[in-house]
Design a protein around this motif. Structure first.
Motif, PDB file in Angstrom:
ATOM      1  N   HIS A  82       0.848  -1.187   0.000  1.00  0.00           N
ATOM      2  CA  HIS A  82       0.000   0.000   0.000  1.00  0.00           C
ATOM      3  C   HIS A  82       0.884   1.238   0.000  1.00  0.00           C
ATOM      4  O   HIS A  82       2.020   1.198   0.507  1.00  0.00           O
ATOM      5  N   TRP A  83       0.369   2.350  -0.508  1.00  0.00           N
ATOM      6  CA  TRP A  83       1.188   3.572  -0.570  1.00  0.00           C
ATOM      7  C   TRP A  83       1.698   3.960   0.810  1.00  0.00           C
ATOM      8  O   TRP A  83       2.795   4.517   0.975  1.00  0.00           O
ATOM      9  N   SER A  84       0.936   3.638   1.865  1.00  0.00           N
ATOM     10  CA  SER A  84       1.342   4.018   3.225  1.00  0.00           C
ATOM     11  C   SER A  84       2.505   3.188   3.751  1.00  0.00           C
ATOM     12  O   SER A  84       3.023   3.474   4.841  1.00  0.00           O
ATOM     13  N   ASP A  85       2.901   2.168   2.999  1.00  0.00           N
ATOM     14  CA  ASP A  85       4.056   1.363   3.415  1.00  0.00           C
ATOM     15  C   ASP A  85       5.385   2.030   3.073  1.00  0.00           C
ATOM     16  O   ASP A  85       6.442   1.530   3.484  1.00  0.00           O
ATOM     17  N   ALA A  86       5.345   3.106   2.318  1.00  0.00           N
ATOM     18  CA  ALA A  86       6.588   3.822   2.001  1.00  0.00           C
ATOM     19  C   ALA A  86       7.235   4.298   3.291  1.00  0.00           C
ATOM     20  O   ALA A  86       6.634   5.048   4.074  1.00  0.00           O
ATOM     21  N   ALA A  87       8.463   3.842   3.519  1.00  0.00           N
ATOM     22  CA  ALA A  87       9.139   4.092   4.789  1.00  0.00           C
ATOM     23  C   ALA A  87      10.533   3.511   4.703  1.00  0.00           C
ATOM     24  O   ALA A  87      10.935   2.968   3.668  1.00  0.00           O
ATOM     25  N   GLU A  88      11.269   3.598   5.808  1.00  0.00           N
ATOM     26  CA  GLU A  88      12.550   2.913   5.886  1.00  0.00           C
ATOM     27  C   GLU A  88      12.395   1.719   6.827  1.00  0.00           C
ATOM     28  O   GLU A  88      11.775   1.822   7.884  1.00  0.00           O
TER      29      GLU A  88
END
Lengths: 114, 117
Positions: A82-88
């Motif tokens: 999901h787009w909200s998974d963008a992270a480190e």
């Protein structure tokens, strides 16, 4: 001394695609392994952990990881990003008998394309 | 909800200044940690405290000191800040490892981004 390697510094996936983040560790005994996520502007949040038993562990937000002793790996997976998974994302190993201390990998930055 | 707070989100200091980074936790945790986060290097442990007034060096203690006068508060001190100490600093806390438990989760604060000019 233990060490953790995350071979991929950056990964880009399309939204809805599957994800696998790689983690390799070096440790002399059975390790305690962790995956943490750091969203922009946030502290680290624990996704999942492995201590013993079933080598496939489930975590929060639909993530899972598989411990493979023969490959010294603990890869993180998600079937549909999901787009909200963008992270480190950080993989870590606990230092036994050392007051709860962790050794972290260098991190993998995940970008999600719409 | 566990809360670990850090005194500043962003800090800009000059070379040679004495810098204090403060961390407070509200869960009565015995252990507290200071990490430094740099791109490609992940988190590296600077210092660790397992009780009031007790501390242990981590992997990169040079140029840093710490203070823990109260259980809930753990301070990181840069005696004379240098440009190579420009980084993100993260504080964490956890319960001590109790009998029968293999490990206790570390809870992290949001970080302080320090720039030394």
């Amino acid at each position: 001394a233990q060490s953790v390697t995350q071979p991929d510094i950056h990964i880009t996936v399309s939204e809805g695609a599957s994800l696998e983040l790689r983690c390799n560790y070096s440790y002399g005994a059975t390790p305690y392994l962790f995956w943490y996520v750091q969203s922009p502007g946030q502290g680290l949040q624990l996704l999942l952990k492995y201590f013993s038993g079933d080598t496939l562990v489930q975590g929060i937000k639909g993530f899972e990881a598989e411990f493979k002793r023969s490959q010294s790996s603990f890869n993180l997976r998600k079937p549909s990003v999901h787009w909200s998974d963008a992270a480190e994302y950080f993989c870590a190993v606990a230092r036994r008998g050392a007051g709860n201390m962790l050794t972290f990998g260098g991190g993998t930055r995940l970008m999600v394309k719409p | 909800d566990v809360k670990v707070t850090q005194s500043s989100r962003y800090l800009v200091k000059r070379t040679g200044e004495k810098v204090f980074l403060e961390c407070v936790q509200d869960m009565d945790h015995e252990n507290m940690f200071w990490y430094r986060q740099d791109p490609g290097l992940g988190l590296r442990l600077i210092y660790f405290s397992y009780d009031v007034k007790m501390k242990e060096k981590g992997d990169i203690p040079e140029g840093y000191s710490v203070s823990r006068e109260k259980k809930e508060r753990f301070s990181l001190i840069l005696e004379s800040a240098s440009t190579n100490q420009t980084s993100m600093y993260l504080c964490a806390s956890s319960f001590a490892r109790a009998s029968g438990r293999v490990y206790n989760e570390q809870f992290f604060g949001p970080g302080t981004r320090l720039t030394v000019l």
